[in-house]
Design an enzyme around this catalytic site. Structure first.
Site, PDB file in Angstrom:
ATOM      1  N   GLY A  12      -3.975  33.197  66.358  1.00  0.00           N
ATOM      2  CA  GLY A  12      -2.903  32.821  65.828  1.00  0.00           C
ATOM      3  C   GLY A  12      -2.287  33.441  64.497  1.00  0.00           C
ATOM      4  O   GLY A  12      -3.097  34.280  63.869  1.00  0.00           O
ATOM      5  N   ARG A  34      -7.549  31.109  73.417  1.00  0.00           N
ATOM      6  CA  ARG A  34      -7.576  31.085  74.697  1.00  0.00           C
ATOM      7  C   ARG A  34      -7.602  32.150  75.748  1.00  0.00           C
ATOM      8  O   ARG A  34      -7.648  32.145  76.995  1.00  0.00           O
ATOM      9  CB  ARG A  34      -6.398  30.140  75.328  1.00  0.00           C
ATOM     10  CG  ARG A  34      -6.573  28.595  74.934  1.00  0.00           C
ATOM     11  CD  ARG A  34      -5.293  27.701  75.187  1.00  0.00           C
ATOM     12  NE  ARG A  34      -5.457  26.473  74.535  1.00  0.00           N
ATOM     13  CZ  ARG A  34      -5.540  25.451  75.620  1.00  0.00           C
ATOM     14  NH1 ARG A  34      -5.321  25.345  76.785  1.00  0.00           N
ATOM     15  NH2 ARG A  34      -5.648  24.190  74.747  1.00  0.00           N
ATOM     16  N   ASP A  49     -11.397  27.117  75.331  1.00  0.00           N
ATOM     17  CA  ASP A  49     -10.507  25.829  75.180  1.00  0.00           C
ATOM     18  C   ASP A  49     -11.338  25.044  74.661  1.00  0.00           C
ATOM     19  O   ASP A  49     -11.771  23.948  75.186  1.00  0.00           O
ATOM     20  CB  ASP A  49      -9.940  25.288  76.929  1.00  0.00           C
ATOM     21  CG  ASP A  49      -9.059  24.226  76.600  1.00  0.00           C
ATOM     22  OD1 ASP A  49      -8.732  23.737  75.479  1.00  0.00           O
ATOM     23  OD2 ASP A  49      -8.466  23.602  77.818  1.00  0.00           O
ATOM     24  N   TRP A  73      -3.350  24.416  66.812  1.00  0.00           N
ATOM     25  CA  TRP A  73      -3.510  22.975  67.467  1.00  0.00           C
ATOM     26  C   TRP A  73      -2.648  23.229  68.809  1.00  0.00           C
ATOM     27  O   TRP A  73      -2.082  23.957  68.897  1.00  0.00           O
ATOM     28  CB  TRP A  73      -2.578  21.634  66.622  1.00  0.00           C
ATOM     29  CG  TRP A  73      -1.088  22.215  66.259  1.00  0.00           C
ATOM     30  CD1 TRP A  73      -0.715  23.308  65.573  1.00  0.00           C
ATOM     31  CD2 TRP A  73       0.196  21.654  66.851  1.00  0.00           C
ATOM     32  NE1 TRP A  73       0.633  23.055  65.355  1.00  0.00           N
ATOM     33  CE2 TRP A  73       1.066  22.279  66.253  1.00  0.00           C
ATOM     34  CE3 TRP A  73       0.265  20.365  67.705  1.00  0.00           C
ATOM     35  CZ2 TRP A  73       2.455  21.684  66.745  1.00  0.00           C
ATOM     36  CZ3 TRP A  73       1.488  20.145  68.079  1.00  0.00           C
ATOM     37  CH2 TRP A  73       2.760  20.762  67.483  1.00  0.00           C
ATOM     38  N   LYS A 113       3.782  17.900  57.551  1.00  0.00           N
ATOM     39  CA  LYS A 113       3.943  16.771  58.261  1.00  0.00           C
ATOM     40  C   LYS A 113       3.045  15.541  57.783  1.00  0.00           C
ATOM     41  O   LYS A 113       3.402  14.333  58.196  1.00  0.00           O
ATOM     42  CB  LYS A 113       3.758  16.887  59.768  1.00  0.00           C
ATOM     43  CG  LYS A 113       4.968  17.607  60.332  1.00  0.00           C
ATOM     44  CD  LYS A 113       5.061  17.765  61.925  1.00  0.00           C
ATOM     45  CE  LYS A 113       3.938  18.444  62.379  1.00  0.00           C
ATOM     46  NZ  LYS A 113       3.871  20.067  62.071  1.00  0.00           N
ATOM     47  N   TYR A 145      -2.278  14.823  62.574  1.00  0.00           N
ATOM     48  CA  TYR A 145      -2.997  15.176  61.475  1.00  0.00           C
ATOM     49  C   TYR A 145      -4.126  14.591  60.858  1.00  0.00           C
ATOM     50  O   TYR A 145      -5.245  14.514  60.322  1.00  0.00           O
ATOM     51  CB  TYR A 145      -2.222  15.586  60.435  1.00  0.00           C
ATOM     52  CG  TYR A 145      -1.223  16.665  60.296  1.00  0.00           C
ATOM     53  CD1 TYR A 145      -1.367  17.637  61.415  1.00  0.00           C
ATOM     54  CD2 TYR A 145      -0.211  16.838  59.473  1.00  0.00           C
ATOM     55  CE1 TYR A 145      -0.697  18.858  61.651  1.00  0.00           C
ATOM     56  CE2 TYR A 145       0.509  18.170  59.705  1.00  0.00           C
ATOM     57  CZ  TYR A 145       0.213  19.078  60.570  1.00  0.00           C
ATOM     58  OH  TYR A 145       1.139  20.247  60.853  1.00  0.00           O
ATOM     59  N   MET A 180       4.599  28.562  65.903  1.00  0.00           N
ATOM     60  CA  MET A 180       5.328  27.859  64.650  1.00  0.00           C
ATOM     61  C   MET A 180       5.333  29.563  63.725  1.00  0.00           C
ATOM     62  O   MET A 180       4.648  29.562  62.750  1.00  0.00           O
ATOM     63  CB  MET A 180       4.219  27.074  63.978  1.00  0.00           C
ATOM     64  CG  MET A 180       4.242  25.867  64.826  1.00  0.00           C
ATOM     65  SD  MET A 180       3.326  24.316  64.103  1.00  0.00           S
ATOM     66  CE  MET A 180       1.636  25.359  63.881  1.00  0.00           C
TER      67      MET A 180
END
Length: 397
Positions: A12, A34, A49, A73, A113, A145, A180
């Site tokens: 990521g 993954r 996973d 996430w 968040k 979170y 994201m």
């Protein structure tokens, strides 16, 4: 002392930049993903996973990782499922690593968040006064979170390792297939505007357009995670992590448009979310892929309209305070405009034929401002039409 990092989400945008940074510092790095996207070169790939407890236990029991970094996430249909799945991810990994005695530190990446509430209750209720500070604590709502933090704290107490929590704002950085990634999403949007001759319309709210904001470069959070892994001042602490500058989107938006050579349209009278306007983007991008011989023809692996809409559509000003990190000794700074331009240049330089770089304008000329700081001037705005080709009425300032 041996430093072996296990990165959950190593392919990521945060995890890949962290892996690259740690490898350059001499760490051994094992990257969990993954398996859909490669991990950085030099990183030992571990397809897994992390939500599968039995698979995690089989893969990680006995692994001599000294540090674990949670940088990913899994988005679910609602917050209850987010809590169940993402809390289990943290618990599974720490239950496998904790008993072997090698683990010294665990770092968890969450985000703002924490202060705003989850997507199910985004910005509803009482939002803390900006800039957000760590001392403001949790909101009285369910939030995955908080579940991840609780599983982290519980395991740290049980197994005796230290922890740190890192809360970035919107991430700017290079990674494909990341859900994201505003920088890549805006690059795709601008390229589609360039190809179609349509203007670059801000998709967010008036509050975001006019209010102060900040962001987090992927390299900045990578340095922050590496710092916290070794710093006694960062042990068992939570931190905000942003670039260190603030801006208004009404200032930055035309500069991004100038980079691509597209017309920046002022804030429309009604919000124009990307998700509402990009129904034709898959076919348009596929046509560009055929025209330019692009390897990646699936726009869904490049752009995340929903997440960029969520960030830019917030009905309030969002910015954070970095005082706690600075007092603890982290003093790094990243100019946000430069972070965007660096990402765009990386796309052009490293991804042909992945990216239609011929759609870019010539890079804006760099000048030197006061103190020798490199500055890139935005192009003069073009005369604004009364409506965009998408039918949005344009406000004139």
């Amino acid at each position: 002392m041996n430093k072996h990092a296990l990165i959950i989400g190593a392919s990521g945008v945060i995890g890949s930049n962290l892996a690259t940074h740690l490898l350059a510092q001499g760490w051994r790095v094992t990257g969990v993903s993954r398996g859909r996207t490669p991990v950085p070169a030099g990183c030992a790939a571990l397809p897994l996973d992390a939500t599968d407890g039995a698979a995690v236990n089989a893969a990680l029991t006995g692994l001599d990782a000294s540090h674990v970094f949670f940088t990913a996430w899994a988005r679910q249909a609602n917050e209850q499922e987010n809590i169940r799945v993402n809390g289990a991810m943290v618990a599974n990994v720490l239950a496998a690593l904790g008993p072997n005695g090698h683990l010294r530190h665990a770092a968890l990446v969450t985000g703002l968040k924490h202060y705003l509430g989850p997507f199910d209750a985004y910005g509803k209720g009482s939002v803390p006064v900006t800039p957000f500070r760590e001392e403001q604590g949790r909101q009285p709502v369910e939030n995955f979170y908080y579940e991840q933090e609780d599983r982290l704290f519980e395991a740290a107490t049980q197994y005796g390792f230290t922890w740190s929590v890192h809360r970035p704002h919107t991430i700017v950085g290079y990674a494909l297939g990341n859900a994201m990634n505003m920088g890549l999403t805006l690059a795709v949007y601008a390229s589609l505007c360039k190809a179609s001759g349509q203007p670059f319309v801000f998709p967010g709210s008036s509050a975001q357009w006019h209010g102060l904001s900040d962001m987090t470069d992927a390299g900045q959070i990578a340095r922050h995670l590496a710092w916290a892994a070794d710093s006694p001042a960062a042990r068992n602490e939570d931190f905000n992590i942003v670039n260190g500058d603030v801006f208004r989107w009404k200032w930055l938006w035309p500069r991004l448009a100038a980079y691509f050579g597209v017309e920046a349209v002022d804030l429309p009278e009604t919000m124009a979310p990307l998700a509402d306007r990009m129904q034709d983007a898959p076919a348009q991008w596929r046509a560009l892929a055929e025209q330019h011989g692009l390897v990646e023809a699936d726009v869904g692996r490049l752009a995340s309209w929903w997440h960029t809409d969520a960030d830019l559509g917030r009905p309030m000003e969002v910015m954070t305070d970095m005082g706690k990190s600075r007092k603890a000794g982290f003093l790094d700074y990243q100019d946000t405009q430069d972070a965007f331009f660096h990402l765009f240049e990386k796309l052009k330089a490293e991804l042909p034929p992945h990216w239609p770089h011929l759609l870019y304008a010539a890079a804006p000329a760099a000048t030197r401002g006061p103190g020798g700081r490199r500055e890139i001037a935005a192009a003069a705005p073009a005369p604004l039409p009364s409506r965009t080709p998408c039918g949005h009425r344009v406000r004139r300032r």
